[in-house]
Scaffold this active site. Sequence first.
Site, mmCIF file in Angstrom:
data_model
loop_
_atom_site.group_PDB
_atom_site.id
_atom_site.type_symbol
_atom_site.label_atom_id
_atom_site.label_comp_id
_atom_site.label_asym_id
_atom_site.label_seq_id
_atom_site.Cartn_x
_atom_site.Cartn_y
_atom_site.Cartn_z
ATOM 1 C CE LYS A 145 -2.439 0.990 3.639
ATOM 2 N NZ LYS A 145 -1.990 2.991 4.268
ATOM 3 C CE LYS A 169 -7.067 6.940 4.880
ATOM 4 N NZ LYS A 169 -5.371 6.232 4.644
ATOM 5 C CG ASP A 210 -12.247 17.197 -4.657
ATOM 6 O OD1 ASP A 210 -13.182 17.693 -4.686
ATOM 7 O OD2 ASP A 210 -11.249 17.362 -4.095
ATOM 8 N N GLY A 254 -4.911 -1.044 11.025
ATOM 9 C CA GLY A 254 -4.487 -0.841 12.346
ATOM 10 C C GLY A 254 -3.614 -2.264 13.095
ATOM 11 C CB VAL A 255 -2.229 -5.573 12.580
ATOM 12 C CG1 VAL A 255 -1.627 -6.330 12.564
ATOM 13 C CG2 VAL A 255 -3.709 -5.824 12.200
ATOM 14 C CD GLU A 289 -4.197 -11.106 17.804
ATOM 15 O OE1 GLU A 289 -3.621 -11.874 17.584
ATOM 16 O OE2 GLU A 289 -5.628 -11.462 17.909
ATOM 17 N N GLY A 310 1.987 -1.647 9.209
ATOM 18 C CA GLY A 310 2.808 -0.405 8.031
ATOM 19 C C GLY A 310 4.519 -0.738 9.224
HETATM 20 O O1 NUP Z 1 -8.553 4.019 8.690
HETATM 21 C C1 NUP Z 1 -7.647 3.586 8.622
HETATM 22 N N1 NUP Z 1 -6.683 3.551 9.375
HETATM 23 C C2 NUP Z 1 -5.351 3.235 8.606
HETATM 24 O O2 NUP Z 1 -4.369 3.531 9.318
HETATM 25 C C3 NUP Z 1 -7.668 3.876 6.852
HETATM 26 C C4 NUP Z 1 -6.329 3.909 6.268
HETATM 27 N N2 NUP Z 1 -5.719 3.381 5.351
HETATM 28 N N3 NUP Z 1 -4.810 3.513 7.321
HETATM 29 C C5 NUP Z 1 -3.748 2.967 6.258
HETATM 30 O O3 NUP Z 1 -3.704 1.745 7.359
HETATM 31 C C6 NUP Z 1 -2.893 4.601 7.805
HETATM 32 O O4 NUP Z 1 -2.519 5.663 6.887
HETATM 33 C C7 NUP Z 1 -1.388 3.458 7.309
HETATM 34 O O5 NUP Z 1 -1.112 3.914 6.143
HETATM 35 C C8 NUP Z 1 -1.920 2.234 7.770
HETATM 36 C C9 NUP Z 1 -1.073 1.932 8.346
HETATM 37 O O6 NUP Z 1 -0.077 1.544 9.582
HETATM 38 P P1 NUP Z 1 0.721 1.205 10.797
HETATM 39 O O7 NUP Z 1 -0.302 1.984 11.716
HETATM 40 O O8 NUP Z 1 0.439 -0.167 10.768
HETATM 41 O O9 NUP Z 1 2.148 2.239 10.551
#
Ligand code: NUP
Length: 216
Positions: free
Chosen positions: A34, A64, A67, A173-174, A180, A194
């Site tokens: 991503k 995201k 617009d 969010g992992v 988790e 990430g």
């Molecule tokens: O709800 C969302 N939460 C989120 O963290 C939607 C997303 N697209 N992201 C993206 O997921 C955020 O911008 C980042 O690129 C990735 C999570 O990364 P990390 O928290 O594992 O570092």
Amino acid sequence: MEVKNRIILALDVKTMERAFEVADAVSDYINTIKVGYPLALAEGLESISMIKEEFSSKIIADFKVADIPETNRKIADLTFEAGADAIIVHGFVGADSVTACMESADEHDKEVFLLTEMSHPGASAFLQPAAEHIAEMGVELGIKNYVAPATKINRLETIRNIVGKNAFIISPGVGAQGGETSSTLDFADAAIVGRSIYLSHDPKNTAKGIVDGIKL
Ligand code: NUP
């Protein structure tokens, strides 16, 4: 979308050099990357094709998009022309704006992911109350790919129930945000990871550890 080992790397680094180092380190385990604003704004849209060509990976552009339809259309066209396999689109802007991205995706033979609800705490204020409607809109529009949070498993489950078992959900969010892997993958098809990987001292072993911990 076929995601190797059900893990997507969120490559939110700010140089191509670091992006290549991390992508190379995890390439045995991860084939879907991503790319979001941090890398695309720092190194340009061509970062997408550079990663794709070097690692033969699939690229999800996390722009995201939110617009008016005409502008969404231009953003999606440029993103697909840059080589992205899919684009993440906000749902809260409504069906017309989302449809503009879907039309672009159809023309380029690419995919749209509809972002329903976000993973951070602040998302509970405005986005969460709308998330179920956004997911229902996605179903009505015939969208098959969704983004829903790994940090709120009950919300992820709710969205899965709305979009159905045949939909494809990816879930951020992992790790760094507290989500988790295995409970996320009970409801999502793939987890987005990430910082836990790219900030780790050993991204390769970290990715291996995450993959080894998954019951595929
Ligand atoms: O709800 C969302 N939460 C989120 O963290 C939607 C997303 N697209 N992201 C993206 O997921 C955020 O911008 C980042 O690129 C990735 C999570 O990364 P990390 O928290 O594992 O570092």
